[in-house]
Design an enzyme around this catalytic site. Structure first.
Site, mmCIF file in Angstrom:
data_model
loop_
_atom_site.group_PDB
_atom_site.id
_atom_site.type_symbol
_atom_site.label_atom_id
_atom_site.label_comp_id
_atom_site.label_asym_id
_atom_site.label_seq_id
_atom_site.Cartn_x
_atom_site.Cartn_y
_atom_site.Cartn_z
ATOM 1 N N HIS A 102 0.822 -1.212 0.000
ATOM 2 C CA HIS A 102 0.000 0.000 0.000
ATOM 3 C C HIS A 102 0.850 1.254 0.000
ATOM 4 O O HIS A 102 0.502 2.257 -0.617
ATOM 5 C CB HIS A 102 -0.932 -0.002 1.213
ATOM 6 N N ARG B 299 -17.443 8.249 -20.917
ATOM 7 C CA ARG B 299 -17.997 6.886 -20.894
ATOM 8 C C ARG B 299 -19.187 6.868 -19.943
ATOM 9 O O ARG B 299 -19.017 6.741 -18.736
ATOM 10 C CB ARG B 299 -16.935 5.893 -20.416
ATOM 11 N N ASN C 200 -8.895 0.400 -28.538
ATOM 12 C CA ASN C 200 -8.888 -0.756 -27.624
ATOM 13 C C ASN C 200 -9.674 -1.917 -28.236
ATOM 14 O O ASN C 200 -9.200 -3.045 -28.320
ATOM 15 C CB ASN C 200 -9.519 -0.394 -26.277
ATOM 16 N N ARG D 259 -8.854 -8.371 -25.487
ATOM 17 C CA ARG D 259 -8.119 -7.303 -24.812
ATOM 18 C C ARG D 259 -7.872 -7.601 -23.335
ATOM 19 O O ARG D 259 -7.078 -6.925 -22.685
ATOM 20 C CB ARG D 259 -8.838 -5.954 -24.984
ATOM 21 N N CYS E 50 -9.874 7.832 -29.559
ATOM 22 C CA CYS E 50 -10.115 7.925 -28.119
ATOM 23 C C CYS E 50 -9.728 6.654 -27.360
ATOM 24 O O CYS E 50 -9.943 6.559 -26.159
ATOM 25 C CB CYS E 50 -11.567 8.287 -27.820
HETATM 26 C C1 PEP Z 1 -12.078 1.638 -27.289
HETATM 27 O O1 PEP Z 1 -12.607 0.555 -27.534
HETATM 28 O O2 PEP Z 1 -10.962 1.994 -27.723
HETATM 29 C C2 PEP Z 1 -12.757 2.610 -26.425
HETATM 30 C C3 PEP Z 1 -12.313 3.835 -26.277
HETATM 31 O O3 PEP Z 1 -13.851 2.163 -25.753
HETATM 32 P P1 PEP Z 1 -13.806 1.270 -24.438
HETATM 33 O O4 PEP Z 1 -12.365 1.171 -24.008
HETATM 34 O O5 PEP Z 1 -14.663 1.983 -23.441
HETATM 35 O O6 PEP Z 1 -14.377 -0.012 -24.912
HETATM 36 MG MG MG Z 2 -14.684 0.242 -27.067
#
Ligand code: PEP
Ligand code: MG
Length: 648
Positions: free
Chosen positions: A298, A405, A562, A573, A610
């Site tokens: 911690h 989000r 992502n 992922r 993003c």
């Molecule tokens: C993504 O998929 O890159 C994204 C920004 O959305 P999330 O990470 O919320 O799925």
């Molecule tokens: Mg996404």
């Protein structure tokens, strides 16, 4: 009897903070829910037992309950277990905690004579502040039968005083919400029913209270130390610090405190408990060197959150560390120099100056509106999950919000938020950044992000299943209140609506039709609504292949690297086994981004990025060269991204 099995998605499993949050959630229900994992079971209301179950990410866990609210309890706890960042969600507040600007934690390295475990990056040199609290010196005593009840009462009083002092430490100014969560975990340990029962039982058998607490604490700490998971092993330190605090209270002694630490001093210690650190003025701490501890302690987590250089697990003689006058440390390499000679001190001082220069050079970019050398203006915006993160984004120099989000508004609660509540949230966000744009993404739940209040049936491939816009279009009762709230917020700010998981142009058309219905409903209800841009996430390969067709129907694209990476590479992922394939810089993913960018250019609409990759200095030139005009990322990355753009 309600029973449900889930695969645990909480990052790093149910270690201290998620376990505390999980217990807090379990305690909000009347029924007792049992959790079974790895062939063993525990009550979800008992933090210590729960942590000792050693529930890890990707383990299968079964929840079982009986009673009036059993169905709700199991649903909420299952949702928690399936939420990767559940440990960061504050179940007591409406908002998700601000993302702390945590520097990347360096990987632990092997220790050598002058090296420990690099626990929090940064270089420091300063006077040593020896923090070696005295031993407890317990004098064991056998109690007579008449002394037992009063001794048990004395223990309860000491326990109450200890918990009160923890709660007081929690309210100190300068503590972040993450720090408070760490202290909550300690309270949970102190009030753990098994711990209390073990102490009561030992006193009942004639042990004096300090010995009973010491013995019970030692045995629970040993159980944690026997676990293989480093996060859970490090929790033994919590048990030891709680035990010590209760014993000190029983002995009527005060502990040595870090409250008097001189500014810039480097703390040297055997081990520092999170609670001790919480008592210091964190901004005054120059650095930390401990003989015990690891990157998951911690104290390491807190040091990283506050940017305090730290080296833990430093293998040096206690007497040598105690007598140190000056300490130099490098929290990235783990190097520590005790009473450094002039040459070594100069090397550290030089490194500190370079780091400060780099930091302040980046600071200068906070207010910059970056342009490439040939004059292309790029917006660097922030990714947010809650209103609590607005301030950090603004301080970092965000030019608006590139991704809000909204699912976090839904995920951290037990019922769905209504239209008015959502309208307030989106309005506050839009006002905070006006005239800059705020790109608000409609609900992207399902996949790895389930929500209480919407029944998700079991899916073998949730990432290929009923998530994002697919779910929303089938649940207008959930989707339309959100669309109406967004239309209402568009009156006050520069709102852009972003649709997740689009794979077909028909989905965009269906959303447009719903938006028309929503406008009519708002008119009928006498609510004003504003104009907005409508965009889609480019995160499915299908959206890339039909990008030209979609571009004709929308105002912008935002690339979700992502998901696009996982879908293009067919590499989950969340699965570390295929992490080598899950690379945004792979030519296949870059080709997909290039195709989407070309479609946007040809249709005359703007395109942003993003996903996590938007902040990567190695990829920013590629994005910009392909016509991306907006990059959205976590607040901490903004100054560096601005600098990158100006160098293109
Ligand atoms: C993504 O998929 O890159 C994204 C920004 O959305 P999330 O990470 O919320 O799925
Ligand atoms: Mg996404």
């Amino acid at each position: 009897m309600i029973e449900r099995s889930v695969v645990v998605r909480v990052h790093d499993g149910l270690h201290a903070r998620p376990a505390t949050q999980f217990v807090k959630l379990a305690k909000s229900f009347a029924c007792d829910v049992e959790i079974r994992c790895n062939g063993r079971g525990a009550s979800t209301k008992n933090a210590v037992k729960l942590m000792l179950l050693g529930v890890k990410e990707n383990d299968e866990a079964t929840l079982r309950a009986e009673g009036e609210d059993a169905a709700d309890a199991v649903a909420a706890l299952a949702t928690f277990l399936q939420t990767p960042d559940a440990g960061d969600i504050d179940l007591t507040a409406a908002a998700k905690p601000a993302a702390a600007s945590v520097p990347v934690s360096p990987a632990p390295q092997a220790t050598s004579a002058d090296r420990g475990v690099p626990a929090s990056e940064g270089t420091a040199i300063g006077p040593a502040f020896a923090f070696f609290p005295a031993g407890l010196d317990i004098q064991p005593r056998h109690l007579g039968p008449e002394e037992i009840a009063p001794e048990q009462a004395r223990y309860r009083t000491a326990l109450a005083a200890t918990v009160a002092s923890f709660r007081e430490a929690r309210t100190r100014p300068g503590l972040r919400r993450d720090d408070a969560a760490i202290i909550d975990a300690l309270v949970e340990v102190a009030e753990d029913s098994d711990f209390i029962a073990a102490v009561d039982g030992a006193i009942g058998g004639g042990r004096d209270a300090p010995s009973a607490v010491e013995e019970a604490g030692r045995s629970i700490a040993a159980s944690f130390e026997a676990l293989t998971d480093p996060y859970l092993r490090a929790r033994a330190e919590d048990i030891r610090s709680v035990t010590r605090a209760i014993i000190l209270s029983l002995l009527g002694r005060r502990d040595m405190t870090l409250a008097d630490l001189p500014k810039g001093a480097v703390i040297v210690a055997d081990e520092i408990a999170a609670l001790d650190l919480a008592k210091a003025t964190l901004a005054d701490i120059g650095g930390i060197v401990c003989r015990k501890g690891a990157a998951t302690s911690h104290v390491a987590i807190m040091a990283r959150a506050h940017g305090i250089p730290a080296v833990l697990g430093f293998p040096v003689d206690e007497a040598r560390l105690k007598s140190a006058r000056t300490i130099a440390l490098d929290g990235s390499s783990g190097e520590v120099a005790i009473d450094p000679d002039a040459e070594t001190a100069a090397r550290f001082t030089g490194a500190i100056a370079r780091e400060a220069q780099e930091r302040s050079a980046l600071q200068a970019y906070r207010t910059v509106e970056p342009q490439t050398r040939d004059g292309r203006r790029i917006e660097i915006a922030a990714n947010l999950g809650s209103l609590a993160e607005i301030e950090a984004a603004q301080t970092a120099g965000a030019m608006g919000v590139g991704l809000f989000r909204t699912e976090f508004l839904f995920m951290e609660r037990r019922t769905l938020p209504g239209e008015d509540e959502q309208a307030d949230t989106y309005t506050t966000l839009a006002k905070a950044f006006a005239p800059h744009p705020v790109v608000i993404r409609t609900l992207d739940i399902g996949g790895d992000k389930p929500v209480a209040g919407i029944d998700f049936e079991h899916e073998d491939n949730p990432f290929l299943g009923w998530r994002g816009v697919r779910m929303c279009l089938e649940r207008p009762d959930v989707f339309k209140p959100q669309l109406r709230a967004l239309l209402r917020a568009s009156v006050v700010g520069n709102v852009k609506i972003l649709l997740p998981m689009i794979a077909d142009v028909g989905e965009v058309r269906a959303v447009r039709a719903l938006l028309d219905e929503c406008r009519a409903e708002l008119d009928a209800a006498g609510h004003a609504h504003g104009a907005f841009e409508l965009g889609v996430m480019i995160e499915t390969p299908a959206a890339v292949f039909v990008a030209a067709e979609i571009a004709a129907e929308v105002d912008f694209f935002s690339v979700g690297t992502n998901d696009l990476t996982q879908y293009v590479m067919a590499a989950d992922r969340l699965n570390p086994r295929v992490a080598k394939l899950n690379r945004t810089e792979h030519p296949a993913v870059l080709a997909a981004i290039g195709m989407a960018a070309r479609a946007a250019r040809e249709a005359g609409i703007w395109i942003g990025v993003c996903g996590e990759a938007a902040a990567r200095p190695d990829l920013i030139p590629f994005f910009v060269e392909n016509g991306v005009t907006e990059l959205s990322m976590s607040a901490a990355s903004i100054p560096r991204a601005k600098k990158c753009v100006t160098e293109i």
